[in-house]
Design a protein around this motif. Structure first.
Motif, mmCIF file in Angstrom:
data_model
loop_
_atom_site.group_PDB
_atom_site.id
_atom_site.type_symbol
_atom_site.label_atom_id
_atom_site.label_comp_id
_atom_site.label_asym_id
_atom_site.label_seq_id
_atom_site.Cartn_x
_atom_site.Cartn_y
_atom_site.Cartn_z
ATOM 1 N N GLN A 191 25.647 26.799 0.613
ATOM 2 C CA GLN A 191 25.416 27.633 0.879
ATOM 3 C C GLN A 191 24.438 28.741 0.456
ATOM 4 O O GLN A 191 24.252 28.136 -0.713
ATOM 5 N N THR B 1 32.393 34.000 1.997
ATOM 6 C CA THR B 1 32.534 32.705 3.453
ATOM 7 C C THR B 1 32.154 31.754 2.270
ATOM 8 O O THR B 1 31.400 30.591 2.780
ATOM 9 N N PHE C 189 33.439 27.993 2.909
ATOM 10 C CA PHE C 189 33.101 27.762 4.511
ATOM 11 C C PHE C 189 31.643 27.571 4.397
ATOM 12 O O PHE C 189 32.283 25.579 5.673
ATOM 13 N N GLN D 288 25.726 34.973 13.113
ATOM 14 C CA GLN D 288 27.037 34.384 12.139
ATOM 15 C C GLN D 288 29.085 34.461 12.477
ATOM 16 O O GLN D 288 28.691 36.023 12.399
ATOM 17 N N THR D 289 29.456 33.449 13.131
ATOM 18 C CA THR D 289 30.799 34.297 12.807
ATOM 19 C C THR D 289 31.347 33.117 11.748
ATOM 20 O O THR D 289 31.563 31.874 11.702
ATOM 21 N N PHE D 290 32.482 33.754 11.441
ATOM 22 C CA PHE D 290 33.236 32.921 9.838
ATOM 23 C C PHE D 290 34.614 33.435 10.590
ATOM 24 O O PHE D 290 35.470 34.285 10.825
ATOM 25 N N GLN E 65 32.593 28.108 11.730
ATOM 26 C CA GLN E 65 32.265 28.778 11.031
ATOM 27 C C GLN E 65 30.652 28.314 13.080
ATOM 28 O O GLN E 65 31.026 27.901 13.111
ATOM 29 N N TYR F 228 38.735 26.312 8.626
ATOM 30 C CA TYR F 228 37.421 26.880 9.088
ATOM 31 C C TYR F 228 36.452 26.792 10.201
ATOM 32 O O TYR F 228 36.803 25.603 9.837
#
Length: 602
Positions: free
Chosen positions: A270, A254, A257, A439-441, A451, A449
């Motif tokens: 991050q 990830t 993102f 959480q979705t990516f 998120q 992207y």
């Protein structure tokens, strides 16, 4: 019948009928405002002439030094009780006013202390090139009345550094406002207020990880009949946006993102270590309670354009969580020193802590006896860790869909009994809590992207007290919903645009029972939605443009005594465009349930 509180007036919350609404000095947002505009209700006040004690006035926070240092010199002050209001007080309110010069400056943490006891904790509004924000905060400190009966030393800690590109000075003033009581006050304030940081000037205590604690050994009087702990856990540095962190195993897939460099403390950096954070309290090493961490976002966080002119919920004025420790009163009544310790589970660099112990004594007897009869929290420590589920699907053309879901559930009961001057008293504190962070990516095309984060924290606290006269129960339900929707598009040169929508809530419901009868109920809801479309440089360290800012805060309160307050503040292009007051109130103030399901399925 609902009693609507008119604009510019204080809201009366569960005050005796002899008290009336008094005028407030809290500014009301107005159309066109660009500084600070919030919908929150002010602290309720009784009628009558108040006594005011200034703590400090027009103090400049203008130290020169490294911009991220935490070693600014505290501004000290002396406190003298108000001679003209020497009796008991119906209400004591801390008021503070802040301003920051137009220009550039980080959001800064501010805390105010008296005799080592924390009276205020919050952060500051970031200025604009042509906007010099000013704001007013209040906190009900009536339960700390014993602290104000004697002269003392205090200080305010605000690490504002001036120099280089960050040259805006922050100014502040603070005072205590005392409202005399006509007779006995009910409920009675605490007999003792003790800061866990010690009896010196006072300051937040930093903990780098979950093994470090804010701790203090105390020997209390032997007739303690009720104990509570007011807690604030503020996230800092890498932990600042802890709700966006993910498990270490998920960092690499990830990475792209992120809106900022890994572990650099920049907006939406991050971070690993997972996203579960919770406060744990112990007495002599024995687990004594858990508390949720509110996901505050400061005015420089995520995207500063989201918070102009309405900051995120509580950002300027944190609300402490009160933990009832009364089942441990018998242990604390033995005349020996006992160590209270506070830590943050999941802390990953770092949290700042403040905690005040409140003690009520039985004035009918010098020594109380009893015992702790139940503590299920002490036997289930291994079962309270979060569970993480994940899956990542790699499609054609480097597309990606990923999901990382974190769950934690906790239930415990702690019971103690005391032989008091009024007979045997049995107190049980029970908690049922849940934490979810999903959480979705999605990488749907090169450089695009998406998120999406949906997080909720829910806590039900029940305090049941049984005496010869019967049983009473106080239930407090807290609900913290948060959603963040980020759509990031990377351009040819590496710079990128992020379209960000953040929705957040704070809901607090109370219900008091005497036997089977509901004696009191209230419901407070505070919701915020903010959006901005912002351009970042290639490193994610600077904002190069912004558009489409809009926001909406709605705040409402209602209780079973007929009191009601509501305000709505709408912003667009970093200015207030609409303010509405007393339009709606909670439907069922006798007992609240989570009223809003923030967010949507991405």
């Amino acid at each position: 019948m609902r009693h609507l509180i008119q604009p510019g007036l204080f809201l009366v919350l569960a005050l005796p009928a002899a008290f009336a609404v008094a005028q407030t000095t809290t500014p009301t947002p107005a159309v066109g405002d660009r500084g600070v505009a919030i919908a929150d209700a002010p602290v309720p006040r009784p009628s009558g002439t108040a006594c005011v004690v200034d703590l400090y006035a027009n103090v400049a926070f203008d130290d020169h030094g490294e911009s991220t240092s935490r070693d600014a010199k505290p501004r000290e002050f002396s406190y003298t009780p108000p001679a003209q209001c020497a009796g008991s007080w119906a209400k004591v309110v801390l008021e503070a006013d802040f301003s920051v010069d137009a220009g550039r400056q980080y959001d800064r943490t501010a805390s105010l202390w008296l005799g080592g006891v924390n009276l205020y904790y919050g952060t500051t509004q970031e200025p604009g090139a042509k906007v010099a924000p000013h704001w007013h905060v209040e906190r009900d400190v009536t339960d700390y009345a014993s602290l104000f009966r004697n002269a003392g030393h205090g200080q305010v800690v605000l690490n504002n550094w001036v120099g280089g590109k960050r040259d805006s000075v922050i100014h502040g003033s603070a005072r205590l406002v005392f409202y005399p009581a006509a007779g006995h006050t009910d409920p009675a304030p605490a007999d003792l207020a003790i800061g866990l940081v010690g009896d010196s000037g006072g300051h937040p205590v930093d903990v780098q990880d979950e093994t470090q604690t804010l701790a203090r050994a105390l020997t209390l009087p032997r007739n303690v009949e009720r104990v509570a702990l007011d807690l604030i856990a503020q996230s800092q540095a890498v932990d600042e946006q802890w709700y966006m962190c993910i498990d270490d195993a998920d960092v690499e897939p990830t990475r792209e993102f992120s809106l900022g460099p890994p572990n650099a403390g920049d907006p939406l950096e991050q971070c690993g270590g997972g996203n579960y954070r919770e406060v744990a309290v112990s007495i002599d090493g024995q687990p004594a309670g858990r508390a949720p961490v509110y996901p505050w976002t400061y005015t420089g966080g995520v995207d500063p354009n989201l918070w102009r002119p309405t900051p995120d919920i509580q950002t300027l004025n944190f609300i402490p969580y009160r933990m009832d420790l009364t089942p441990f009163a018998a242990l604390l009544d033995d005349g020996k020193p006992h160590t209270l310790a506070v830590r943050v589970l999941g802390a990953h660099d770092f949290f700042s802590l403040a905690a005040n112990l409140l003690v009520w004594r039985d004035h009918g007897v010098e020594v109380l006896t009893g015992k702790l009869t139940q503590n299920t929290l002490a036997t289930q420590q291994g079962t309270l860790q979060p569970k993480v589920q994940r899956h990542f699907d790699h499609g054609t053309g480097d597309t990606l869909h990923g999901e990382v879901d974190t769950r934690q559930r906790g239930t415990y009961a702690i019971t103690g009994e005391l032989q008091t001057s009024r007979g045997k008293v049995v107190t049980q504190v029970a908690q049922n809590a849940g934490f979810d962070n999903d959480q979705t990516f999605d990488l749907t095309a090169q450089g695009i992207y998406h998120q999406y984060i949906r997080m909720t924290s829910r806590v039900d606290d029940d305090v049941t007290t049984t005496t010869d006269a019967g049983t009473t129960q106080k239930r407090h339900r807290l609900y913290y919903p948060l959603t963040i929707d980020i759509r990031k598009q990377v351009h040819a040169g590496g710079d990128f645009t992020a379209d960000i929508t953040l929705q957040q809530g704070y809901e607090s419901a109370r219900r008091n029972m005497e036997g089977k009868r509901v004696s009191y109920g209230s419901m407070l809801t505070n919701h915020l939605e903010s959006h901005s479309n912002t351009d970042f440089n290639a490193g994610g360290t600077a904002i190069t443009g912004s558009r489409g800012q809009n926001g909406l805060q709605t705040y409402s309160y209602g209780d079973s005594q007929g009191n009601c307050y509501a305000r709505r503040v709408e912003t667009r292009n970093q200015a207030v465009v609409a303010v509405a007051t007393n339009q709606t109130c909670p439907e069922d103030p006798s007992f609240g349930r989570p009223s809003t399901n923030l967010g949507r399925t991405p």
